[in-house]
Scaffold this motif. Structure first.
Motif, mmCIF file in Angstrom:
data_model
loop_
_atom_site.group_PDB
_atom_site.id
_atom_site.type_symbol
_atom_site.label_atom_id
_atom_site.label_comp_id
_atom_site.label_asym_id
_atom_site.label_seq_id
_atom_site.Cartn_x
_atom_site.Cartn_y
_atom_site.Cartn_z
ATOM 1 N N LEU A 1 0.831 -1.202 0.000
ATOM 2 C CA LEU A 1 0.000 0.000 0.000
ATOM 3 C C LEU A 1 0.868 1.255 0.000
ATOM 4 O O LEU A 1 0.586 2.208 -0.717
ATOM 5 C CB LEU A 1 -0.937 -0.007 1.200
ATOM 6 N N ARG A 2 1.945 1.264 0.791
ATOM 7 C CA ARG A 2 2.866 2.407 0.808
ATOM 8 C C ARG A 2 3.430 2.659 -0.584
ATOM 9 O O ARG A 2 3.456 3.788 -1.060
ATOM 10 C CB ARG A 2 4.009 2.153 1.789
ATOM 11 N N ALA A 3 3.863 1.592 -1.243
ATOM 12 C CA ALA A 3 4.429 1.735 -2.591
ATOM 13 C C ALA A 3 3.398 2.309 -3.557
ATOM 14 O O ALA A 3 3.719 3.185 -4.365
ATOM 15 C CB ALA A 3 4.940 0.378 -3.089
ATOM 16 N N LYS A 4 2.149 1.839 -3.462
ATOM 17 C CA LYS A 4 1.093 2.360 -4.335
ATOM 18 C C LYS A 4 0.850 3.847 -4.062
ATOM 19 O O LYS A 4 0.653 4.633 -4.982
ATOM 20 C CB LYS A 4 -0.206 1.577 -4.149
ATOM 21 N N CYS A 5 0.863 4.230 -2.791
ATOM 22 C CA CYS A 5 0.668 5.645 -2.443
ATOM 23 C C CYS A 5 1.818 6.497 -2.972
ATOM 24 O O CYS A 5 1.595 7.583 -3.516
ATOM 25 C CB CYS A 5 0.554 5.815 -0.928
ATOM 26 N N LEU A 6 3.037 6.005 -2.804
ATOM 27 C CA LEU A 6 4.203 6.789 -3.223
ATOM 28 C C LEU A 6 4.300 6.922 -4.737
ATOM 29 O O LEU A 6 4.890 7.885 -5.231
ATOM 30 C CB LEU A 6 5.487 6.188 -2.639
ATOM 31 N N GLU A 7 3.696 5.988 -5.475
ATOM 32 C CA GLU A 7 3.641 6.108 -6.929
ATOM 33 C C GLU A 7 2.892 7.372 -7.341
ATOM 34 O O GLU A 7 3.113 7.915 -8.410
ATOM 35 C CB GLU A 7 2.947 4.893 -7.549
ATOM 36 N N ARG A 8 2.006 7.835 -6.474
ATOM 37 C CA ARG A 8 1.204 9.029 -6.750
ATOM 38 C C ARG A 8 1.917 10.309 -6.335
ATOM 39 O O ARG A 8 1.350 11.387 -6.404
ATOM 40 C CB ARG A 8 -0.133 8.939 -6.028
ATOM 41 N N GLY A 9 3.124 10.178 -5.826
ATOM 42 C CA GLY A 9 3.899 11.354 -5.432
ATOM 43 C C GLY A 9 3.455 11.901 -4.093
ATOM 44 O O GLY A 9 2.892 11.195 -3.258
ATOM 45 N N ALA A 10 3.678 13.197 -3.906
ATOM 46 C CA ALA A 10 3.438 13.852 -2.620
ATOM 47 C C ALA A 10 1.997 13.743 -2.167
ATOM 48 O O ALA A 10 1.716 13.739 -0.975
ATOM 49 C CB ALA A 10 3.840 15.322 -2.703
ATOM 50 N N SER A 11 1.070 13.641 -3.102
ATOM 51 C CA SER A 11 -0.339 13.633 -2.711
ATOM 52 C C SER A 11 -0.862 12.247 -2.356
ATOM 53 O O SER A 11 -1.985 12.129 -1.882
ATOM 54 C CB SER A 11 -1.189 14.215 -3.835
ATOM 55 N N GLY A 12 -0.082 11.208 -2.546
ATOM 56 C CA GLY A 12 -0.563 9.848 -2.324
ATOM 57 C C GLY A 12 -1.046 9.584 -0.915
ATOM 58 O O GLY A 12 -2.218 9.288 -0.689
ATOM 59 N N ILE A 13 -0.153 9.692 0.064
ATOM 60 C CA ILE A 13 -0.518 9.407 1.446
ATOM 61 C C ILE A 13 -1.431 10.496 1.990
ATOM 62 O O ILE A 13 -2.407 10.220 2.680
ATOM 63 C CB ILE A 13 0.734 9.217 2.317
ATOM 64 N N ARG A 14 -1.139 11.754 1.633
ATOM 65 C CA ARG A 14 -2.000 12.846 2.106
ATOM 66 C C ARG A 14 -3.409 12.724 1.547
ATOM 67 O O ARG A 14 -4.393 12.974 2.240
ATOM 68 C CB ARG A 14 -1.401 14.204 1.744
ATOM 69 N N GLY A 15 -3.532 12.350 0.284
ATOM 70 C CA GLY A 15 -4.848 12.167 -0.324
ATOM 71 C C GLY A 15 -5.614 11.038 0.340
ATOM 72 O O GLY A 15 -6.813 11.157 0.609
ATOM 73 N N LEU A 16 -4.909 9.963 0.628
ATOM 74 C CA LEU A 16 -5.533 8.845 1.313
ATOM 75 C C LEU A 16 -5.981 9.266 2.709
ATOM 76 O O LEU A 16 -7.075 8.909 3.153
ATOM 77 C CB LEU A 16 -4.554 7.670 1.389
ATOM 78 N N ALA A 17 -5.174 10.052 3.384
ATOM 79 C CA ALA A 17 -5.542 10.539 4.721
ATOM 80 C C ALA A 17 -6.821 11.367 4.658
ATOM 81 O O ALA A 17 -7.709 11.212 5.513
ATOM 82 C CB ALA A 17 -4.402 11.373 5.313
ATOM 83 N N ARG A 18 -6.951 12.229 3.653
ATOM 84 C CA ARG A 18 -8.167 13.041 3.516
ATOM 85 C C ARG A 18 -9.391 12.158 3.297
ATOM 86 O O ARG A 18 -10.446 12.375 3.895
ATOM 87 C CB ARG A 18 -8.015 14.033 2.362
ATOM 88 N N VAL A 19 -9.251 11.158 2.436
ATOM 89 C CA VAL A 19 -10.369 10.251 2.164
ATOM 90 C C VAL A 19 -10.756 9.506 3.437
ATOM 91 O O VAL A 19 -11.944 9.420 3.784
ATOM 92 C CB VAL A 19 -10.011 9.260 1.032
#
Length: 158
Positions: free
Chosen positions: A7-25
């Motif tokens: 999951l971390r790798a998938k988030c990081l593929e999206r760049g800076a917004s990956g983990i932050r975007g997931l956090a917002r959702v």
């Protein structure tokens, strides 16, 4: 590969917004503001972000981060776990920036330390652990240690 690493790798593929975007959702899905997610909320959030995992991987994540055995995972702890580990160089530059703020050297940034620099009315204290946690999130969006150290050096005039 462990599910959290996938999951971390998938988030990081999206760049800076990956983990932050997931956090917002996830925060939006936490309708009752409990600070926790159940397996269904986790699954919906991952699907919404296009980060689908296998059902057994979602179960593995839920079991790993269910601290109270109630079928939920602590949202903030889970999001911290998603961040990639920081190198010692990054931790050291964060510590140097914190030391600059902590004028009294007591390990806590107080209003007195910040007087004339920042209004601490709403946030009267900042601990070294909170400071590190904040910059750990920032670190996740910076590719190299050199870039991170340069950013911190510039921002904090270290």
């Amino acid at each position: 590969m462990e599910a959290i690493e996938k999951l971390r790798a998938k988030c990081l593929e999206r760049g800076a917004s990956g983990i932050r975007g997931l956090a917002r959702v996830f925060r939006r899905l936490d309708a009752n503001r409990s600070g926790t997610l159940d397996a269904d909320e986790l699954h919906r959030g991952l699907e919404e972000m296009g980060l689908a995992l296998e059902p057994q991987e979602i179960e593995q994540i839920c079991q790993r981060w269910d601290r109270h055995g109630d079928g939920t995972l602590d949202l903030e702890e889970f999001l911290r776990a998603l961040r990639p580990p920081m190198s010692q160089a990054r931790k050291d530059i964060i510590a140097a920036a914190f030391a600059k703020l902590d004028r009294s050297g007591d390990g806590v940034v107080t209003v007195g330390d910040l007087r004339g620099i920042y209004s601490g009315r709403d946030h009267p204290k900042v601990t070294a652990a909170e400071f590190l946690d904040y910059y750990s999130g920032v670190s996740a969006s910076v590719d190299t240690d050199e870039e991170f150290v340069a950013m911190m050096t510039s921002a904090w005039q270290l």
